[in-house]
Design an enzyme around this catalytic site. Sequence first.
Site, short mmCIF file in Angstrom:
data_model
loop_
_atom_site.label_atom_id
_atom_site.label_comp_id
_atom_site.label_asym_id
_atom_site.label_seq_id
_atom_site.Cartn_x
_atom_site.Cartn_y
_atom_site.Cartn_z
N GLY A 114 -7.25 -10.07 4.31
CA GLY A 114 -5.91 -9.49 4.40
C GLY A 114 -5.91 -8.08 3.84
O GLY A 114 -6.97 -7.45 3.70
N GLU A 115 -4.72 -7.65 3.45
CA GLU A 115 -4.53 -6.28 2.95
C GLU A 115 -5.55 -5.91 1.86
O GLU A 115 -6.18 -4.86 1.92
CB GLU A 115 -3.13 -6.24 2.36
CG GLU A 115 -2.38 -4.96 2.57
CD GLU A 115 -1.05 -5.02 1.81
OE1 GLU A 115 -0.47 -6.13 1.73
OE2 GLU A 115 -0.65 -3.98 1.31
N THR A 137 -4.26 -13.38 7.54
CA THR A 137 -3.30 -13.76 6.51
C THR A 137 -2.18 -14.59 7.11
O THR A 137 -1.75 -14.32 8.24
CB THR A 137 -2.66 -12.56 5.78
OG1 THR A 137 -1.56 -13.04 4.99
CG2 THR A 137 -2.11 -11.50 6.71
N ASP A 139 0.64 -14.42 5.98
CA ASP A 139 1.86 -13.61 5.77
C ASP A 139 2.21 -12.74 6.98
O ASP A 139 3.34 -12.28 7.10
CB ASP A 139 1.69 -12.70 4.56
CG ASP A 139 1.31 -13.46 3.30
OD1 ASP A 139 1.62 -14.66 3.23
OD2 ASP A 139 0.68 -12.86 2.41
N ARG A 174 23.58 -32.77 0.38
CA ARG A 174 23.10 -31.80 -0.61
C ARG A 174 22.75 -30.47 0.07
O ARG A 174 22.58 -30.40 1.28
CB ARG A 174 21.79 -32.30 -1.23
CG ARG A 174 21.96 -33.38 -2.25
CD ARG A 174 20.60 -33.89 -2.64
NE ARG A 174 20.70 -34.85 -3.74
CZ ARG A 174 19.78 -35.75 -4.03
NH1 ARG A 174 18.68 -35.83 -3.30
NH2 ARG A 174 19.94 -36.55 -5.05
N MET A 181 5.99 -19.03 1.58
CA MET A 181 5.15 -17.88 1.20
C MET A 181 5.45 -16.66 2.07
O MET A 181 6.38 -16.68 2.87
CB MET A 181 3.69 -18.27 1.29
CG MET A 181 3.20 -19.12 0.13
SD MET A 181 1.42 -19.41 0.25
CE MET A 181 1.08 -19.99 -1.42
N GLU A 234 9.34 -16.19 -0.71
CA GLU A 234 8.99 -16.03 -2.13
C GLU A 234 9.27 -14.60 -2.63
O GLU A 234 9.51 -14.39 -3.82
CB GLU A 234 7.53 -16.39 -2.37
CG GLU A 234 6.54 -15.52 -1.58
CD GLU A 234 5.08 -15.89 -1.80
OE1 GLU A 234 4.80 -16.82 -2.58
OE2 GLU A 234 4.22 -15.24 -1.17
N LEU A 280 0.47 -25.61 0.67
CA LEU A 280 0.47 -26.46 1.88
C LEU A 280 0.41 -25.58 3.12
O LEU A 280 -0.21 -25.93 4.12
CB LEU A 280 1.79 -27.23 1.96
CG LEU A 280 1.87 -28.65 1.45
CD1 LEU A 280 3.25 -29.20 1.75
CD2 LEU A 280 0.80 -29.50 2.11
O1 F6P Z 1 -1.37 -13.76 1.00
C1 F6P Z 1 -1.38 -15.13 1.22
C2 F6P Z 1 -0.65 -15.85 0.10
O2 F6P Z 1 -0.67 -17.24 0.40
C3 F6P Z 1 0.76 -15.36 -0.16
O3 F6P Z 1 1.67 -15.84 0.79
C4 F6P Z 1 0.98 -15.86 -1.56
O4 F6P Z 1 1.93 -15.07 -2.26
C5 F6P Z 1 -0.37 -15.70 -2.19
O5 F6P Z 1 -1.31 -15.67 -1.13
C6 F6P Z 1 -0.72 -16.81 -3.14
O6 F6P Z 1 -1.93 -16.50 -3.74
P1 F6P Z 1 -2.77 -17.49 -4.64
O7 F6P Z 1 -3.53 -18.40 -3.71
O8 F6P Z 1 -3.66 -16.60 -5.41
O9 F6P Z 1 -1.80 -18.26 -5.48
#
Ligand code: F6P
Length: 355
Positions: A114-115, A137, A139, A174, A181, A234, A280
């Site tokens: 990824g980035e 990614t 994301d 509820r 993520m 998140e 997950l």
């Molecule tokens: O970049 C992928 C990602 O799953 C994000 O969505 C999330 O914020 C981060 O990685 C979580 O990282 P780690 O596996 O280090 O908790």
Amino acid sequence: MRIAISTGGGDAPGLNAVIRAAVLTAVHRGWECFGVRRGFGSLLGESELMPLGPNEVRGITHLGGTILGTSSRGNPLKWRTQRPDGSWEERDRTQELFDSFRANRLDALIAIGGEGTLGIAFDLWKKGLPVVGVPKTIDNDVGGTVATFGFDTAVATATDAIDKLHSTAESHERVMVVEVMGRNAGFIALSAGLAGSADVILIPEIPFDINKVCDKIRRREAEGRHFSIVVVAEGAVPKGGSVSLIDPAHERLGGIADKVAHSIEQMTGKETRSLVLGHLQRGGGPTTFDRVLALRFGAAAVRLVADGKFGMMVALEPPRIVAVPIAEAIATPRRVPLDSDTITTARDLGISFGD
Ligand code: F6P
């Protein structure tokens, strides 16, 4: 040619499909392939390179994770170690990596990441390493490509979870707040929220007003809809507030669902529960879309190596796979465009973004 393949950063469904396609495409050219274990680990003396041939990549297209292992903490340019007093020391291990690359008589590195990993790949390329990038990614926030593999699978997982939350939310009347993520991009929340018929979707690109979120829930209540589903990315931020971090030292996002749920319960009096889907979304086998994209990326990466197009990254520009400079991809991370048709569609369907 002797090609090294590495997978860095958080895993994403489809990594194994990229590895398989790259290995088979290279082997068909008479080249040899080697897997770098745990990010850049095998090039930094952590372990041996893993010879990769047809046998090693047989039957892995549908498997989640990465057969090479990965690491989110292994930047060779800024290698961090903790001192006994708890403080961190940073050093540049590029020379070691270059020495190992030469000692192993490697000709090219395919860096799948990824980035963060692509940023490292770019720096290594600037220092003279023949690198080709493959964007990965869940994301979907890498610039220069319309999609990264892993995203479609993560959205499918999140949508499935939202579908399941509907029945329990309705039975108990509820509000359910589900955190997905995506880091600072709202693609997962937007797609899964829309597909899963959420009532509210909160994304980083649209700072939210909790009063507006509660208004939506109250309106549903008045219409006889005694439950609501809120999907929160998140990285979502309240207007004038800041992002919610569970581990500020490593900039790990999290906790926003809990905060939003607490406010909703306080302000509306509705019983509210929150859950975090977490990792997950990174697990399991890739969807068909992700498998095909990953296989296309893997094969295309080897073609870039064959053409000597180093410093470039494979990218999806439908219907084609193209090459874009890694520099361009990391300079402009993707975010949900506010004028996107998906946002307009969600609004047309009555979904609130809390704005
Ligand atoms: O970049 C992928 C990602 O799953 C994000 O969505 C999330 O914020 C981060 O990685 C979580 O990282 P780690 O596996 O280090 O908790």
